[in-house]
Write a protein that holds these residues in place. Structure first.
Motif, PDB file in Angstrom:
ATOM      1  N   ALA A  15       0.835  -1.204   0.000  1.00 47.95           N
ATOM      2  CA  ALA A  15       0.000   0.000   0.000  1.00 47.95           C
ATOM      3  C   ALA A  15       0.870   1.255   0.000  1.00 47.95           C
ATOM      4  CB  ALA A  15      -0.925  -0.014   1.217  1.00 47.95           C
ATOM      5  N   GLU A  31       9.500   3.903   7.235  1.00 47.54           N
ATOM      6  CA  GLU A  31       9.290   2.463   7.428  1.00 47.54           C
ATOM      7  C   GLU A  31       9.800   2.077   8.818  1.00 47.54           C
ATOM      8  OE1 GLU A  31       7.790  -0.300   6.123  1.00 47.54           O
ATOM      9  OE2 GLU A  31       8.711  -1.237   7.881  1.00 47.54           O
ATOM     10  N   GLY A  32       8.941   1.409   9.577  1.00 45.09           N
ATOM     11  CA  GLY A  32       9.285   1.062  10.957  1.00 45.09           C
ATOM     12  C   GLY A  32      10.337  -0.034  11.073  1.00 45.09           C
ATOM     13  N   ARG A  58       4.007  -7.311   4.729  1.00 48.22           N
ATOM     14  CA  ARG A  58       3.523  -8.696   4.781  1.00 48.22           C
ATOM     15  C   ARG A  58       3.764  -9.449   3.474  1.00 48.22           C
ATOM     16  NH1 ARG A  58      -2.212  -7.423   6.614  1.00 48.22           N
ATOM     17  NH2 ARG A  58      -1.533  -5.254   6.387  1.00 48.22           N
ATOM     18  N   TRP A  70      -0.445 -15.701  -3.178  1.00 48.43           N
ATOM     19  CA  TRP A  70      -1.317 -15.795  -4.353  1.00 48.43           C
ATOM     20  C   TRP A  70      -1.824 -14.444  -4.819  1.00 48.43           C
ATOM     21  CZ3 TRP A  70      -3.300 -19.515  -0.466  1.00 48.43           C
ATOM     22  CH2 TRP A  70      -2.885 -20.826  -0.731  1.00 48.43           C
ATOM     23  N   VAL A  83       6.816   4.830  13.729  1.00 49.21           N
ATOM     24  CA  VAL A  83       6.039   6.023  14.090  1.00 49.21           C
ATOM     25  C   VAL A  83       5.274   5.774  15.390  1.00 49.21           C
ATOM     26  CG1 VAL A  83       4.125   7.508  13.380  1.00 49.21           C
ATOM     27  CG2 VAL A  83       5.860   6.804  11.708  1.00 49.21           C
TER      28      VAL A  83
HETATM   29  C1  LIG Z   1       0.916 -15.392   6.025  1.00 49.80           C
HETATM   30  C2  LIG Z   1       0.237 -14.432   5.083  1.00 49.80           C
HETATM   31  C3  LIG Z   1      -0.277 -14.894   3.884  1.00 49.80           C
HETATM   32  C4  LIG Z   1      -0.918 -14.021   3.007  1.00 49.80           C
HETATM   33  N1  LIG Z   1      -1.362 -14.493   1.809  1.00 49.80           N
HETATM   34  C5  LIG Z   1      -1.867 -13.642   0.898  1.00 49.80           C
HETATM   35  C6  LIG Z   1      -2.142 -14.073  -0.429  1.00 49.80           C
HETATM   36  O1  LIG Z   1      -1.911 -15.227  -0.770  1.00 49.80           O
HETATM   37  N2  LIG Z   1      -2.651 -13.169  -1.299  1.00 49.80           N
HETATM   38  C7  LIG Z   1      -2.888 -11.865  -0.949  1.00 49.80           C
HETATM   39  O2  LIG Z   1      -3.356 -11.086  -1.788  1.00 49.80           O
HETATM   40  N3  LIG Z   1      -2.615 -11.428   0.302  1.00 49.80           N
HETATM   41  C8  LIG Z   1      -2.096 -12.272   1.213  1.00 49.80           C
HETATM   42  N4  LIG Z   1      -1.741 -11.819   2.452  1.00 49.80           N
HETATM   43  C9  LIG Z   1      -2.084 -10.443   2.812  1.00 49.80           C
HETATM   44  C10 LIG Z   1      -1.123  -9.445   2.176  1.00 49.80           C
HETATM   45  O3  LIG Z   1       0.199  -9.806   2.484  1.00 49.80           O
HETATM   46  C11 LIG Z   1      -1.434  -8.077   2.755  1.00 49.80           C
HETATM   47  O4  LIG Z   1      -2.803  -7.773   2.571  1.00 49.80           O
HETATM   48  C12 LIG Z   1      -0.639  -6.972   2.093  1.00 49.80           C
HETATM   49  O5  LIG Z   1       0.718  -7.325   1.957  1.00 49.80           O
HETATM   50  C13 LIG Z   1      -0.810  -5.736   2.961  1.00 49.80           C
HETATM   51  O6  LIG Z   1      -0.064  -4.670   2.432  1.00 49.80           O
HETATM   52  P1  LIG Z   1      -0.050  -3.290   3.237  1.00 49.80           P
HETATM   53  O7  LIG Z   1       0.920  -2.428   2.549  1.00 49.80           O
HETATM   54  O8  LIG Z   1      -1.434  -2.811   3.425  1.00 49.80           O
HETATM   55  O9  LIG Z   1       0.452  -3.670   4.709  1.00 49.80           O
HETATM   56  P2  LIG Z   1       1.873  -4.245   5.130  1.00 49.80           P
HETATM   57  O10 LIG Z   1       2.430  -5.085   4.057  1.00 49.80           O
HETATM   58  O11 LIG Z   1       1.712  -4.845   6.467  1.00 49.80           O
HETATM   59  O12 LIG Z   1       2.769  -2.939   5.217  1.00 49.80           O
HETATM   60  C14 LIG Z   1       2.712  -2.074   6.309  1.00 49.80           C
HETATM   61  C15 LIG Z   1       4.100  -1.490   6.512  1.00 49.80           C
HETATM   62  O13 LIG Z   1       4.017  -0.568   7.586  1.00 49.80           O
HETATM   63  C16 LIG Z   1       5.129  -0.762   8.437  1.00 49.80           C
HETATM   64  N5  LIG Z   1       4.725  -0.293   9.767  1.00 49.80           N
HETATM   65  C17 LIG Z   1       3.860  -0.861  10.638  1.00 49.80           C
HETATM   66  N6  LIG Z   1       3.707  -0.098  11.722  1.00 49.80           N
HETATM   67  C18 LIG Z   1       4.501   0.986  11.537  1.00 49.80           C
HETATM   68  C19 LIG Z   1       4.774   2.153  12.310  1.00 49.80           C
HETATM   69  N7  LIG Z   1       4.162   2.377  13.481  1.00 49.80           N
HETATM   70  N8  LIG Z   1       5.657   3.055  11.820  1.00 49.80           N
HETATM   71  C20 LIG Z   1       6.254   2.875  10.608  1.00 49.80           C
HETATM   72  N9  LIG Z   1       6.031   1.794   9.836  1.00 49.80           N
HETATM   73  C21 LIG Z   1       5.155   0.870  10.294  1.00 49.80           C
HETATM   74  C22 LIG Z   1       5.405  -2.245   8.374  1.00 49.80           C
HETATM   75  O14 LIG Z   1       6.730  -2.555   8.742  1.00 49.80           O
HETATM   76  C23 LIG Z   1       5.123  -2.541   6.909  1.00 49.80           C
HETATM   77  O15 LIG Z   1       6.271  -2.405   6.112  1.00 49.80           O
HETATM   78  C24 LIG Z   1      -1.059 -12.647   3.345  1.00 49.80           C
HETATM   79  C25 LIG Z   1      -0.517 -12.179   4.541  1.00 49.80           C
HETATM   80  C26 LIG Z   1       0.134 -13.052   5.399  1.00 49.80           C
HETATM   81  C27 LIG Z   1       0.737 -12.520   6.668  1.00 49.80           C
END
Ligand SMILES: Cc1cc2nc3c(=O)[nH]c(=O)nc-3n(C[C@H](O)[C@H](O)[C@H](O)COP(=O)(O)OP(=O)(O)OC[C@H]3O[C@@H](n4cnc5c(N)ncnc54)[C@H](O)[C@@H]3O)c2cc1C
Length: 438
Positions: free
Chosen positions: A23, A43-44, A51, A71, A242
């Motif tokens: 995201a 980035e924390g 994820r 996937w 943060v």
């Molecule tokens: C085991 C597992 C299997 C999955 N399988 C699938 C799949 O097969 N297909 C699919 O589509 N999705 C899957 N997902 C879900 C998918 O990984 C997530 O929906 C997606 O990666 C989320 O992206 P994001 O950027 O919203 O959040 P995140 O990837 O969690 O990114 C958030 C970022 O914010 C950072 N952060 C957090 N708190 C702070 C803070 N306070 N200060 C600064 N930085 C911070 C974190 O370090 C991270 O880098 C899976 C997830 C897991 C855990």
């Protein structure tokens, strides 16, 4: 007191993005495409991707081991797949992994016929389809049935189905165990502890793109590396966890990190995962968030799904591509310390020498704290008993994920629990706190 506390250097950017997962990187990419020049991602942790985290089978190997997402769910009109096609990411050549069951046995090694588990799975699938129809009906008629859980409704319907089909006591008991296994598998799809938590009326709101699921042959991190390469390298700073966002509507936003660094900006895009937000929102925002936002954070939920990889010299004891074990349960809820492994709903062969085990909920959280060698020993005993083979070796290596223990994720993915509304609360989570024209 750190140097930063004594004399903090305040950095300004027009827009600050918190988090460098999909995201955050996508947001930065869009800003860059729109001509924005003053952007910083905080980035924390010490890496990008959040994820999405691909490890590899060995140092020289291009065989991915996905610790997080694996996937692309559904390929039709899936923006991730469209991007992969447009940018010519390597195309898939291997088999497509899914939750299909190959062999199904009980804990004592009795084979369960594929007819029986297919019958239960098909019934379960038809109930899932009903939830989609129900959601559509509710939307068309602007109505909502009262809030109850998937588990409650499905169990009732399943018992009616068993009564109508006149199964003998033993078959009935086995089918109920197969249903429990299917519920556990669904917790892996939803990211929850139990299907008792998941809203029946809202379940159909999740609409995955149509078509088959697909993996990235070189790992999901292909997407992350691509996004990172599209934005200036100096737009990301690591280990900036943060802790506070001062968002006074009349002034600039001030962001304070755990290391004392301070940043100011006009706009913040916050991509902190819901579970981290749940733990920290009271201290994270000054002034406190408005009620509609805190309600969305409280009502929506995010649980834990972990993966355990078992490495062997070879997997000649394992027939087919996957194994489901139907466990004996003394009580409805598991005694976690003794029975945590009974929450593993599927064992999949991902390479000739690697098994992947899926575990969810409190049992996954418990497993995150266990010694990996001990995990290997427990699972070896389980295999020896349920595959009736005392020669099964212990794995040479065990790797398990720790998505709950990680302070930057605190869980795996989110779902709509009983009492929440996808229409209202998901929208409110995404909605900006203030709208103004700068
Ligand atoms: C085991 C597992 C299997 C999955 N399988 C699938 C799949 O097969 N297909 C699919 O589509 N999705 C899957 N997902 C879900 C998918 O990984 C997530 O929906 C997606 O990666 C989320 O992206 P994001 O950027 O919203 O959040 P995140 O990837 O969690 O990114 C958030 C970022 O914010 C950072 N952060 C957090 N708190 C702070 C803070 N306070 N200060 C600064 N930085 C911070 C974190 O370090 C991270 O880098 C899976 C997830 C897991 C855990």
């Amino acid at each position: 007191m750190s140097t930063a506390d004594q004399n903090p250097i305040i950095q300004y950017r027009q827009t600050i993005v918190i988090g460098s997962g999909t995201a955050g990187l996508s947001a930065a990419y869009q800003l860059y495409q729109s001509g924005c020049k003053s952007v910083l991602i905080l980035e924390g942790s010490n890496r990008i991707g959040g994820r999405i985290l691909t490890e590899y089978l060995d140092q020289n190997s291009s065989k991915p081991l996905e610790m997080g997402a694996c996937w692309m769910h559904g390929l039709q009109e899936n923006p991730v797949y469209e991007l992969a096609q447009r940018e010519n990411f390597p195309s898939h050549t291997g088999t497509i992994l899914n939750f299909d069951i190959g062999t199904c046995v009980d804990e004592n090694g009795t084979q369960i016929s594929s007819e029986l588990h297919h019958e239960v799975d098909q019934f379960f699938e038809s109930l899932l389809q009903n939830t989609r129809d129900l959601f559509e009906f509710q939307q068309q008629n602007n109505t909502q049935i009262s809030s109850t859980s998937i588990q409650k409704v499905f169990l009732e319907k399943f018992e009616n189905f068993l009564n109508q089909n006149g199964a003998d006591q033993e078959t009935r008991c086995l089918k109920l165990k197969l249903l429990q296994r299917r519920f556990d598998q669904e917790t892996g799809e939803c990211g929850c502890q139990s299907m008792e938590q998941v809203s029946y009326s809202e379940f159909g709101s999740y609409q995955r793109p149509k078509g088959p699921d697909m993996e990235f042959p070189c790992g999901y991190s292909t997407l992350i590396r691509y996004l990172r390469a599209q934005i200036p390298q100096d737009w990301i700073v690591f280990e900036q966890f943060v802790e506070n966002i001062e968002w006074d509507t009349n002034n600039q936003v001030r962001i304070t990190c755990a290391n004392g660094n301070i940043y100011e900006c006009d706009y913040v895009i916050c991509t902190i995962p819901l579970a981290v937000m749940k733990w920290s929102y009271k201290s994270l925002f000054t002034p406190a968030l408005p009620v509609w936002k805190t309600e969305a954070i409280q009502k929506m939920d995010m649980g834990t799904v972990d993966k355990i990889y078992l490495f062997y010299d070879q997997l000649d004891f394992f027939d087919g591509d996957s194994l489901a074990i139907v466990y004996d349960r003394e009580h409805e809820t598991l005694d976690i310390k003794k029975e945590w492994y009974k929450k593993i709903f599927l064992f999949q062969k991902v390479y000739d020498n690697v098994l992947l085990c899926w575990i969810t909920g409190d049992e996954a959280i418990f497993c995150e704290q266990l010694d990996e060698i001990y995990i290997g020993d427990v699972l070896t005993n389980l295999f020896r008993k349920s595959l009736k083979n005392n020669d099964i070796p212990t794995p040479s290596k065990v790797v398990r994920t720790q998505w709950f223990s990680n302070p930057c994720s605190k869980g795996s993915y989110s779902y709509v629990p009983v009492g929440a509304s996808s229409w209202q609360h998901i929208r409110d989570l995404a909605k900006p706190l203030t709208v103004h024209n700068k």
